[in-house]
Write a protein that holds these residues in place. Sequence first.
Motif, mmCIF file in Angstrom:
data_model
loop_
_atom_site.group_PDB
_atom_site.id
_atom_site.type_symbol
_atom_site.label_atom_id
_atom_site.label_comp_id
_atom_site.label_asym_id
_atom_site.label_seq_id
_atom_site.Cartn_x
_atom_site.Cartn_y
_atom_site.Cartn_z
ATOM 1 N N VAL A 182 7.286 11.410 -8.616
ATOM 2 C CA VAL A 182 8.229 11.773 -7.569
ATOM 3 C C VAL A 182 8.603 10.517 -6.792
ATOM 4 C CG1 VAL A 182 8.542 13.073 -5.428
ATOM 5 C CG2 VAL A 182 7.364 14.135 -7.365
ATOM 6 N N ASP A 183 9.897 10.337 -6.563
ATOM 7 C CA ASP A 183 10.400 9.173 -5.815
ATOM 8 C C ASP A 183 10.445 9.534 -4.336
ATOM 9 O OD1 ASP A 183 11.635 6.966 -4.810
ATOM 10 O OD2 ASP A 183 13.567 7.317 -5.789
ATOM 11 N N ARG A 184 9.484 9.014 -3.585
ATOM 12 C CA ARG A 184 9.417 9.344 -2.157
ATOM 13 C C ARG A 184 10.635 8.830 -1.391
ATOM 14 N NH1 ARG A 184 5.101 10.856 1.210
ATOM 15 N NH2 ARG A 184 3.563 10.452 -0.418
ATOM 16 N N THR A 185 11.275 7.780 -1.879
ATOM 17 C CA THR A 185 12.426 7.218 -1.166
ATOM 18 C C THR A 185 13.682 8.077 -1.333
ATOM 19 O OG1 THR A 185 13.105 5.832 -3.049
ATOM 20 C CG2 THR A 185 11.515 4.895 -1.489
ATOM 21 N N PRO B 153 1.216 10.753 -7.271
ATOM 22 C CA PRO B 153 2.483 10.988 -7.975
ATOM 23 C C PRO B 153 3.665 10.240 -7.401
ATOM 24 C CG PRO B 153 1.866 12.897 -6.654
ATOM 25 C CD PRO B 153 0.688 11.975 -6.650
ATOM 26 N N CYS B 154 3.518 9.647 -6.205
ATOM 27 C CA CYS B 154 4.606 8.860 -5.628
ATOM 28 C C CYS B 154 4.464 7.372 -5.942
ATOM 29 C CB CYS B 154 4.674 9.062 -4.115
ATOM 30 S SG CYS B 154 5.226 10.713 -3.629
ATOM 31 N N ARG B 155 3.350 6.965 -6.507
ATOM 32 C CA ARG B 155 3.159 5.559 -6.871
ATOM 33 C C ARG B 155 2.924 5.380 -8.364
ATOM 34 N NH1 ARG B 155 0.169 5.973 -1.987
ATOM 35 N NH2 ARG B 155 0.919 4.605 -0.320
ATOM 36 N N ASP B 156 2.303 6.360 -8.991
ATOM 37 C CA ASP B 156 1.943 6.264 -10.401
ATOM 38 C C ASP B 156 2.864 7.135 -11.254
ATOM 39 O OD1 ASP B 156 -0.475 4.686 -9.904
ATOM 40 O OD2 ASP B 156 -1.293 6.529 -9.047
ATOM 41 N N ASP B 157 2.958 6.803 -12.528
ATOM 42 C CA ASP B 157 3.629 7.672 -13.490
ATOM 43 C C ASP B 157 2.541 8.479 -14.189
ATOM 44 O OD1 ASP B 157 5.081 8.972 -15.377
ATOM 45 O OD2 ASP B 157 5.657 7.189 -16.513
ATOM 46 N N TRP C 104 3.620 8.246 6.529
ATOM 47 C CA TRP C 104 4.417 9.082 5.633
ATOM 48 C C TRP C 104 4.008 8.894 4.169
ATOM 49 C CZ3 TRP C 104 6.819 13.111 4.368
ATOM 50 C CH2 TRP C 104 7.836 13.161 3.401
ATOM 51 N N ASP C 105 3.751 7.656 3.751
ATOM 52 C CA ASP C 105 3.443 7.432 2.336
ATOM 53 C C ASP C 105 1.999 7.783 1.973
ATOM 54 O OD1 ASP C 105 2.119 5.356 3.544
ATOM 55 O OD2 ASP C 105 3.136 3.749 2.469
ATOM 56 N N ALA D 40 1.706 18.745 -5.121
ATOM 57 C CA ALA D 40 1.926 17.395 -5.650
ATOM 58 C C ALA D 40 1.029 17.094 -6.836
ATOM 59 C CB ALA D 40 1.684 16.367 -4.546
ATOM 60 N N TYR D 41 -0.095 17.784 -6.945
ATOM 61 C CA TYR D 41 -1.065 17.479 -7.984
ATOM 62 C C TYR D 41 -0.937 18.380 -9.218
ATOM 63 C CZ TYR D 41 -3.219 14.819 -4.186
ATOM 64 O OH TYR D 41 -3.450 13.945 -3.156
ATOM 65 N N CYS D 42 -0.874 19.686 -9.022
ATOM 66 C CA CYS D 42 -0.868 20.596 -10.174
ATOM 67 C C CYS D 42 0.502 21.186 -10.468
ATOM 68 C CB CYS D 42 -1.889 21.714 -9.984
ATOM 69 S SG CYS D 42 -1.424 22.946 -8.739
ATOM 70 N N GLU D 43 1.490 20.979 -9.605
ATOM 71 C CA GLU D 43 2.854 21.487 -9.779
ATOM 72 C C GLU D 43 2.960 23.006 -9.698
ATOM 73 O OE1 GLU D 43 5.949 19.374 -12.266
ATOM 74 O OE2 GLU D 43 4.128 18.955 -13.403
ATOM 75 N N ALA D 44 1.928 23.668 -9.196
ATOM 76 C CA ALA D 44 2.039 25.115 -8.988
ATOM 77 C C ALA D 44 2.893 25.369 -7.753
ATOM 78 C CB ALA D 44 0.654 25.730 -8.801
ATOM 79 N N PRO D 45 3.771 26.364 -7.797
ATOM 80 C CA PRO D 45 4.595 26.665 -6.622
ATOM 81 C C PRO D 45 3.757 27.330 -5.544
ATOM 82 C CG PRO D 45 5.000 28.266 -8.348
ATOM 83 C CD PRO D 45 4.067 27.247 -8.943
ATOM 84 N N TYR D 46 3.798 26.773 -4.351
ATOM 85 C CA TYR D 46 3.010 27.356 -3.262
ATOM 86 C C TYR D 46 3.874 28.141 -2.276
ATOM 87 C CZ TYR D 46 4.745 23.302 -0.632
ATOM 88 O OH TYR D 46 5.561 22.364 -0.036
#
Length: 316
Positions: free
Chosen positions: A4-7, A175-179, A104-105, A65-71
Motif C-alpha cells: 500500500v502506498d501511504r503517500t 505493507p507501507c514499506r515492504d512488498d 502517521w507512518d 493491513a496485515y490479513c486483508e480481511a474486511p473489518y
Amino acid sequence: MRRVDRTSIAAPQSLEPGGAGPDERKKAADHRTDPDPKKKAFKYKAYKGADVRLALETLFHGKCAYCEAPYAAMMPVDIEHYRPKGAVAEDDTHEGYWWLAMAWDNLLPSCIDCNRKREQRLFRVSANLADLAAATKPVRLQAGKKDSFPLAATGTRARDETGDVTAEHALLLDPCRDDPARFLCYSFDPAHPAGLIVPTGAPGDAERGAVSIQIFGLNRQRLVEDRTRLLRRLEFLGDMAIDLAASIARLEEPAAKDAIAGTPAEGVSTRLRLLRDRTLQELKAATDERSPYASMASAWLDAFKARLAPPPTAAP
C-alpha cells in the motif's frame, strides 16, 4: 498482505504541525522526565482521532493491513502501532517507541485477531508447498502482534528518538514499506484449493515472512477457511471461462455455423461470449485493491494465466 502506498492520501491534519499529534508528543516527553514515582501511565489520544481512523480506512479500503480481511462491517478495528508505543515484548528493558505513538507512518489499521495476542487455532505450514499434510489440522498457539517487534540478529534497536530505526532490520513486514509478495506466497492446488500462506524468497526474506505469518497469525483457522472459499470461487469461475471459450470455439467452426444457421441456436455463441466476458470481469474484480484478500486473488490470477499459456516449443 498487500503493498500500500501511504503517500496516496494526505496525512491527517491532527498529526501534522499545529495539530494534536505534535502537542501530545511534547506532553509525552515531559511525562517521561517527570520524577513523580506515583505518576500514572501516559494516555495517548491523538492517534485515536476520527480523521486518523478515516484516513487509515480510506488508505486500506476498510481492510486489515496485515490479513486483508474486511473489518468495516464485521469487527472492531484497532489503530495499530507498527513499532509498539508502550513496551517491546522481545526486550523487557525497552519502554516502547513512545515518540512514534502519534507518527502517521507508524499507524496501521488492524483487525483484533492480528493485533491482540491470545490463543488462536492456527495451521502450521513450512515453506514446502508440496508438503501440506501437517497443515490439515489446526493447533492452538499464541498469535497476535500486541507489543511484539522482533529484530534480525544484525539489527540495532532504537531506544529513543535519537535512534536510527532504519538500522533495526525489523522482522515484521510493513505493507507501507515492504512488498509482501517478496516474502509471502500462497498455496495454489487446483484440485485442493487451500488459502494457506507460506514464507518465500532468499533466507533473510523467508525469515521475515515466517515471523510475520506466526506473529500476525496469518494462517489462523477462520482466516484460512475464508480465503479457501474465495479460492474455490476463483477456480469455479476459471473453469467456467475455459469451458465457455471451448464451447464458443466449437460453435464457430464452419460446419457448426452452417448447421445452426437460421435456427434459434444461431445466436448462442454471442450469448456465450457475453457470459464468458462477465465471468472474466468477476475474476478481475477479485483482484481489485478494495476486495478482500486481493493480493491472493492477484497471485491466483497470475498462476491461472500461466496454466493456460501454451507450453514452450522445443527447439528443432
